[in-house]
Design an enzyme around this catalytic site. Structure first.
Site, PDB file in Angstrom:
ATOM      1  N   GLU A 147       1.807  -9.338  34.111  1.00 45.17           N
ATOM      2  CA  GLU A 147       1.878  -7.883  33.984  1.00 45.17           C
ATOM      3  C   GLU A 147       3.244  -7.364  34.426  1.00 45.17           C
ATOM      4  OE1 GLU A 147      -0.153  -5.859  32.443  1.00 45.17           O
ATOM      5  OE2 GLU A 147      -1.194  -7.706  31.969  1.00 45.17           O
ATOM      6  N   HIS A 176       5.539  -2.874  26.535  1.00 38.33           N
ATOM      7  CA  HIS A 176       4.777  -3.757  27.425  1.00 38.33           C
ATOM      8  C   HIS A 176       3.945  -4.761  26.607  1.00 38.33           C
ATOM      9  CE1 HIS A 176       2.158  -4.433  31.109  1.00 38.33           C
ATOM     10  NE2 HIS A 176       1.304  -4.766  30.152  1.00 38.33           N
ATOM     11  N   GLU A 177       3.265  -4.285  25.575  1.00 34.77           N
ATOM     12  CA  GLU A 177       2.428  -5.174  24.761  1.00 34.77           C
ATOM     13  C   GLU A 177       3.284  -6.178  23.977  1.00 34.77           C
ATOM     14  OE1 GLU A 177      -0.690  -5.320  25.231  1.00 34.77           O
ATOM     15  OE2 GLU A 177      -0.722  -3.543  26.490  1.00 34.77           O
ATOM     16  N   HIS A 204       4.289  -9.019  26.133  1.00 36.43           N
ATOM     17  CA  HIS A 204       3.242 -10.050  26.274  1.00 36.43           C
ATOM     18  C   HIS A 204       3.297 -11.024  25.093  1.00 36.43           C
ATOM     19  CE1 HIS A 204       0.938  -8.877  29.770  1.00 36.43           C
ATOM     20  NE2 HIS A 204       0.577  -7.703  29.292  1.00 36.43           N
TER      21      HIS A 204
END
Ligand SMILES: [Zn+2]
Length: 255
Positions: free
Chosen positions: A183, A118-119, A122
């Protein structure tokens, strides 16, 4: 540090922030900004450099980086010694920080891979820089840029002020809430990354389920704009067949 170096750092900082403001930064600018923010963070947090959690972060991090499609990023993974904080964040250009408190919810490498994926997503999508551009409309980054330019007229307080500017830009880099849309994108891309890196994507469901139930007043980065846990889970479930297919052909599983 001599005057000219100070001046050049200040100008670089101002230029980077102005890049932020337009939301268009070159990969090189992002990398420079991320590296500066990383140094700022490293001066503020205590890191863990050994042990089971550290090994897990390094191992998962290197596998996710290897499937990121961006070998030009200087991926870095740090484990922050803070067991009370269940959090993780990423700085532009791929500097990932995981707090040791996250292991309260991430019980194995696959669950950790859900967070790191997830990071990394980003960073791949430059969400940090784009969010800064949005904030600029509220005048925040604009004010920082004024400060940055103001200190270009060198005086005794320059170093102090430059530090302050860096401090604020680092803050912008990591506590700024991402939009709900970002997100969801990070969840989706992160799921594919973890699968391709050979981690069972179903671990994303178990992680977010546990994480969604957490109480207390902490608002981790990925909860900050809180896609409702139910919609986050529904999105991940919808993508699961595709993720499972990637997982099954992952080169990490054929070893
Ligand atoms: Zn996020």
């Amino acid at each position: 540090m001599n005057k000219f170096l100070k001046l050049s750092i200040t100008l670089t900082s101002a230029m980077i922030l102005s890049g932020c403001m337009s939301g268009k930064m070159s990969p090189q600018q992002e990398s420079t900004l991320g590296a500066q923010q990383e140094q700022q963070m490293l001066s503020k947090v205590k890191l863990i450099h050994s042990g089971q959690y550290y090994n897990a972060v390094r191992n998962v991090g290197s596998r996710i980086a290897s499937v990121s499609g961006r070998p030009d990023f200087q991926w870095r993974y740090h484990l922050v010694n803070n067991s009370k904080t269940a959090n993780a964040f990423v700085l532009p250009g791929g500097k990932v920080f995981v707090y040791s408190g996250l292991f309260k919810y991430a019980s194995n490498e696959a669950e950790l891979a859900a967070v790191i994926g997830h990071e990394v997503a980003h960073a791949l999508r430059s969400h940090g820089v784009k969010s800064a551009a949005r904030q600029q409309k509220a005048g925040l980054v604009g004010a920082l840029l004024q400060v940055g330019m103001g200190v270009a007229g060198i005086n005794k307080q320059t170093a102090q002020t430059v530090n302050k500017v860096y401090g604020q830009s680092a803050t912008l880099g990591y506590i700024r809430p991402y939009s709900r849309q970002n997100e969801t994108a990070a969840d989706s891309i992160g799921l594919m990354l973890m699968a391709e890196a050979g981690y069972d994507p179903r671990a994303a469901l178990s992680f977010w389920n546990k994480f969604g139930k957490q109480g207390g007043r902490q608002v981790p980065e990925y909860m900050s704009t809180h896609p409702a846990p139910a919609s986050r889970i529904a999105n991940i479930k919808a993508l699961m067949p595709h993720a499972m297919a990637l997982y099954k052909k992952s080169r990490y599983r054929r070893r």
